[in-house]
Design a protein around this motif. Structure first.
Motif, PDB file in Angstrom:
ATOM      1  N   MET A  69       2.950 -15.032   2.255  1.00 50.48           N
ATOM      2  CA  MET A  69       2.081 -15.308   3.395  1.00 50.48           C
ATOM      3  C   MET A  69       0.882 -14.358   3.387  1.00 50.48           C
ATOM      4  N   GLN A  70      -0.274 -14.911   3.665  1.00 48.89           N
ATOM      5  CA  GLN A  70      -1.490 -14.102   3.748  1.00 48.89           C
ATOM      6  C   GLN A  70      -1.556 -13.466   5.130  1.00 48.89           C
ATOM      7  N   ALA A  71      -1.239 -12.204   5.221  1.00 53.76           N
ATOM      8  CA  ALA A  71      -1.229 -11.492   6.503  1.00 53.76           C
ATOM      9  C   ALA A  71      -2.458 -10.604   6.606  1.00 53.76           C
ATOM     10  N   GLY A  72      -2.966 -10.466   7.816  1.00 53.47           N
ATOM     11  CA  GLY A  72      -4.092  -9.571   8.052  1.00 53.47           C
ATOM     12  C   GLY A  72      -3.653  -8.129   8.217  1.00 53.47           C
ATOM     13  N   GLY A  73      -2.340  -7.941   8.503  1.00 55.90           N
ATOM     14  CA  GLY A  73      -1.802  -6.610   8.683  1.00 55.90           C
ATOM     15  C   GLY A  73      -0.283  -6.625   8.598  1.00 55.90           C
ATOM     16  N   ILE A  74       0.291  -5.461   8.407  1.00 49.85           N
ATOM     17  CA  ILE A  74       1.756  -5.313   8.380  1.00 49.85           C
ATOM     18  C   ILE A  74       2.091  -3.886   8.795  1.00 49.85           C
ATOM     19  N   THR A  75       3.224  -3.735   9.478  1.00 43.15           N
ATOM     20  CA  THR A  75       3.615  -2.427  10.017  1.00 43.15           C
ATOM     21  C   THR A  75       4.889  -1.934   9.349  1.00 43.15           C
ATOM     22  N   TYR A  76       4.861  -0.650   8.981  1.00 43.44           N
ATOM     23  CA  TYR A  76       6.031   0.042   8.466  1.00 43.44           C
ATOM     24  C   TYR A  76       6.175   1.351   9.249  1.00 43.44           C
ATOM     25  N   LYS A  77       7.125   1.362  10.153  1.00 43.09           N
ATOM     26  CA  LYS A  77       7.402   2.528  10.995  1.00 43.09           C
ATOM     27  C   LYS A  77       6.189   2.849  11.872  1.00 43.09           C
ATOM     28  N   ASP A  78       5.615   4.047  11.727  1.00 45.16           N
ATOM     29  CA  ASP A  78       4.495   4.452  12.582  1.00 45.16           C
ATOM     30  C   ASP A  78       3.134   4.150  11.961  1.00 45.16           C
ATOM     31  N   THR A  79       3.131   3.429  10.854  1.00 43.07           N
ATOM     32  CA  THR A  79       1.903   3.165  10.111  1.00 43.07           C
ATOM     33  C   THR A  79       1.764   1.686   9.831  1.00 43.07           C
TER      34      THR A  79
END
Length: 157
Positions: A69-79
């Motif tokens: 999927m083409q995502a504009g953003g992704i989150t991993y923990k606090d970043t």
């Protein structure tokens, strides 16, 4: 699988640590939604490609469409990671900060297990964690009521 994903996330966040930008810069835009103390402990990284853990086991578990999927953003923990051309989208930053609050409330293990279960059960767009983030970013974008997001997440997750 959780251990492998968790290790990959930690390595990714370490790899990009020097490029992180503190989200406190959004305090005036997000005042009433995110406390300064929360924003001071959240970060984003501008990237040309969203980092994702593309393991064969994930594809075998049915996550291929999510991985592609083409995502504009992704989150991993606090970043969270945002594509360069989306860096000025306050709505995207707001959305990813909802996920930072979810990670903080559930913990890494809890978030990863729940997110994976929801994607498998409901699909990306109907996953409750995503629906929460989209509803809250829509409220922000439409000038809706100011809600303390970390508290809202803690009460409604």
């Amino acid at each position: 699988m959780f251990h492998k994903i968790g290790k990959w996330i930690d390595q990714t966040n370490v790899e990009y640590k020097q490029q992180r930008i503190c989200c406190a810069k959004f305090f005036s835009e997000f005042e009433g939604f995110y406390p300064l103390a929360f924003l001071e402990q959240a970060y984003f990284v501008v990237v040309d490609e969203i980092p994702k853990p593309d393991f064969p086991e994930l594809r075998q578990m049915g996550f291929g469409s999510f991985m592609d999927m083409q995502a504009g953003g992704i989150t991993y923990k606090d970043t969270y990671y945002v594509l360069r051309h989306n860096v000025s989208s306050l709505r995207l930053h707001f959305h990813e900060l909802v996920h930072v609050a979810q990670w903080a409330h559930l913990g890494a293990h809890g978030f990863i297990l729940r997110y994976m279960d929801e994607i498998q059960t409901f699909g990306y767009h109907e996953s409750p964690l995503e629906k929460m983030a989209y509803a809250l970013d829509a409220n922000f974008s439409e000038g809706g009521a100011k809600i303390n997001i970390p508290s809202y997440v803690a009460r409604n997750i």
